[in-house]
Design a protein around this motif. Structure first.
Motif, short mmCIF file in Angstrom:
data_model
loop_
_atom_site.label_atom_id
_atom_site.label_comp_id
_atom_site.label_asym_id
_atom_site.label_seq_id
_atom_site.Cartn_x
_atom_site.Cartn_y
_atom_site.Cartn_z
N SER A 133 0.81 -1.22 0.00
CA SER A 133 0.00 0.00 0.00
C SER A 133 0.84 1.27 0.00
O SER A 133 0.30 2.38 -0.10
CB SER A 133 -0.92 0.00 1.23
OG SER A 133 -0.14 -0.07 2.43
N LEU A 169 -4.88 -1.22 -6.33
CA LEU A 169 -5.62 0.04 -6.41
C LEU A 169 -6.98 -0.05 -5.72
O LEU A 169 -7.49 0.96 -5.22
CB LEU A 169 -5.81 0.44 -7.87
CG LEU A 169 -4.55 0.87 -8.62
CD1 LEU A 169 -4.86 1.15 -10.08
CD2 LEU A 169 -3.93 2.10 -7.98
N THR A 170 -7.56 -1.24 -5.69
CA THR A 170 -8.87 -1.40 -5.07
C THR A 170 -8.78 -1.87 -3.63
O THR A 170 -9.80 -2.15 -3.01
CB THR A 170 -9.73 -2.40 -5.88
OG1 THR A 170 -9.03 -3.66 -5.98
CG2 THR A 170 -10.02 -1.86 -7.27
N GLY A 171 -7.54 -1.96 -3.11
CA GLY A 171 -7.38 -2.35 -1.72
C GLY A 171 -7.57 -3.83 -1.46
O GLY A 171 -7.78 -4.24 -0.31
N ARG A 172 -7.50 -4.64 -2.51
CA ARG A 172 -7.69 -6.08 -2.35
C ARG A 172 -6.37 -6.82 -2.29
O ARG A 172 -6.33 -8.04 -2.33
CB ARG A 172 -8.52 -6.62 -3.52
CG ARG A 172 -9.91 -6.03 -3.59
CD ARG A 172 -10.62 -6.49 -4.84
NE ARG A 172 -10.72 -7.95 -4.87
CZ ARG A 172 -11.11 -8.64 -5.94
NH1 ARG A 172 -11.39 -8.00 -7.07
NH2 ARG A 172 -11.18 -9.95 -5.90
N THR A 187 -1.87 -6.51 -14.90
CA THR A 187 -3.11 -5.74 -14.76
C THR A 187 -3.93 -6.23 -13.58
O THR A 187 -4.48 -5.42 -12.82
CB THR A 187 -3.94 -5.85 -16.05
OG1 THR A 187 -3.16 -5.39 -17.16
CG2 THR A 187 -5.21 -5.01 -15.95
N ARG A 188 -4.01 -7.53 -13.42
CA ARG A 188 -4.77 -8.09 -12.29
C ARG A 188 -4.14 -7.67 -10.96
O ARG A 188 -4.86 -7.28 -10.03
CB ARG A 188 -4.81 -9.61 -12.40
CG ARG A 188 -5.69 -10.28 -11.34
CD ARG A 188 -5.77 -11.76 -11.57
NE ARG A 188 -4.46 -12.40 -11.48
CZ ARG A 188 -4.26 -13.71 -11.60
NH1 ARG A 188 -5.29 -14.51 -11.85
NH2 ARG A 188 -3.04 -14.21 -11.51
N CYS A 215 -2.21 -5.02 -10.40
CA CYS A 215 -2.38 -3.58 -10.24
C CYS A 215 -3.80 -3.26 -9.78
O CYS A 215 -4.01 -2.41 -8.91
CB CYS A 215 -2.07 -2.88 -11.56
SG CYS A 215 -2.11 -1.07 -11.46
N TYR A 216 -4.78 -3.95 -10.33
CA TYR A 216 -6.18 -3.73 -9.95
C TYR A 216 -6.40 -4.06 -8.48
O TYR A 216 -7.08 -3.32 -7.75
CB TYR A 216 -7.09 -4.59 -10.83
CG TYR A 216 -8.54 -4.59 -10.39
CD1 TYR A 216 -9.37 -3.50 -10.69
CD2 TYR A 216 -9.07 -5.66 -9.68
CE1 TYR A 216 -10.69 -3.49 -10.29
CE2 TYR A 216 -10.39 -5.65 -9.28
CZ TYR A 216 -11.20 -4.57 -9.58
OH TYR A 216 -12.51 -4.57 -9.17
N LYS A 217 -5.82 -5.15 -8.01
CA LYS A 217 -5.98 -5.54 -6.61
C LYS A 217 -5.39 -4.50 -5.67
O LYS A 217 -5.97 -4.20 -4.62
CB LYS A 217 -5.33 -6.90 -6.37
CG LYS A 217 -6.09 -8.07 -6.98
CD LYS A 217 -5.40 -9.39 -6.66
CE LYS A 217 -6.18 -10.57 -7.22
NZ LYS A 217 -5.53 -11.86 -6.93
#
Length: 270
Positions: free
Chosen positions: A166, A242-245, A235-236, A238-240
């Motif tokens: 984070s 950015l979305t806090g996952r 991409t997967r 990076c998405y996790k």
């Protein structure tokens, strides 16, 4: 292969070896306090990735210069004057040979048959450029993909120093890595393959011979498939983030993938 290209290959091999064994440890110790606390295995990979980053910047920026300013190569992509491209490819061949030696010397911790096959295949393909001077535009175009390598290596540096996922720097690097990877490896595919198809059936293409034609087309297809797979994974991830996952599960996933990371995934050249 001319003496000039052989000298560049040998010189870059020695230069990258010195960067790995001398310059990287000294510079890293001076500018990164956490470097000295890493275990020996990670120290080796740290130095290896720093060399990879330097190589990528040299080759990638040289590629952009050739693409923008070498009118002869751009005018005749199959048989244009390959002088500058051959120098750039010779630097890459020196790096590939250095990396093969490094893999062999540290096989128990970094060895990976995939990368050995990749490096040998790349050396075989680039051998056509160095010995026959063919396909300079396309060889140069493929090497532009190296511009994404510094961001991939920087991600590993942050993980080695135990930066939380984070952390702002980690997030920014991850976004930059995704964007640059897409631009230099995925977005260029239509333009690249349009140039490839435009050569089919021309006298220049026929002069290549079957061996060069097969090596060129098959290697490009394989590399683009790999790049697409890697783009999906990046991409997967990076998405996790950015979305806090990207919390505990992401950390566990990183630990689970550590064997491939230790074998310097993406720490190579296309």
């Amino acid at each position: 292969m001319e003496t000039r290209e052989l000298s560049v290959v040998a010189g870059s091999f020695v230069g990258f070896q010195l960067l790995f064994s001398v310059a990287s440890p000294r510079l890293s110790s001076a500018f990164t306090p956490g470097y000295g606390r890493l275990p020996p295995v990670k120290l080796t990979e740290w130095n290896s990735r720093l060399v990879s980053t330097v190589h990528a910047l040299i080759v990638g920026l040289f590629c952009l210069y050739i693409l923008w300013f070498d009118d002869v190569v751009n005018a005749n992509p199959v048989w244009g004057d390959p002088y500058l491209v051959k120098l750039n490819v010779a630097i890459t061949c020196g790096y590939l040979l250095y990396d093969l030696v490094l893999l062999a010397c540290n096989w128990s911790t970094m060895g990976d048959s995939f990368f050995v096959c990749h490096h040998l295949a790349a050396l075989y393909a680039y051998g056509y450029v160095l010995t026959r001077g063919v396909l300079p535009y396309f060889a140069n175009f493929r090497l532009i993909s190296e511009l994404s390598t510094p961001f991939v290596n920087q991600r590993w540096f942050f993980e080695a120093l135990k930066y939380p996922r984070s952390h702002q720097l980690v997030v920014l690097n991850g976004v930059a890595m995704s964007v640059v990877f897409f631009l230099v490896r995925i977005a260029v595919m239509p333009s690249y393959w349009a140039s490839v198809f435009a050569t089919f059936g021309t006298p220049e293409f026929e002069r290549l011979g079957l061996g060069a034609q097969v090596a060129w087309i098959t290697s490009c297809i394989a590399l683009d498939i790999l790049n697409t797979i890697w783009m999906y994974k990046i991409t997967r991830g990076c998405y996790k983030v950015l979305t806090g996952r990207g919390g505990r599960k992401a950390k566990e996933g990183a630990e689970a993938s550590s064997p491939s990371d230790k074998k310097h995934v993406n720490n190579h050249t296309d």
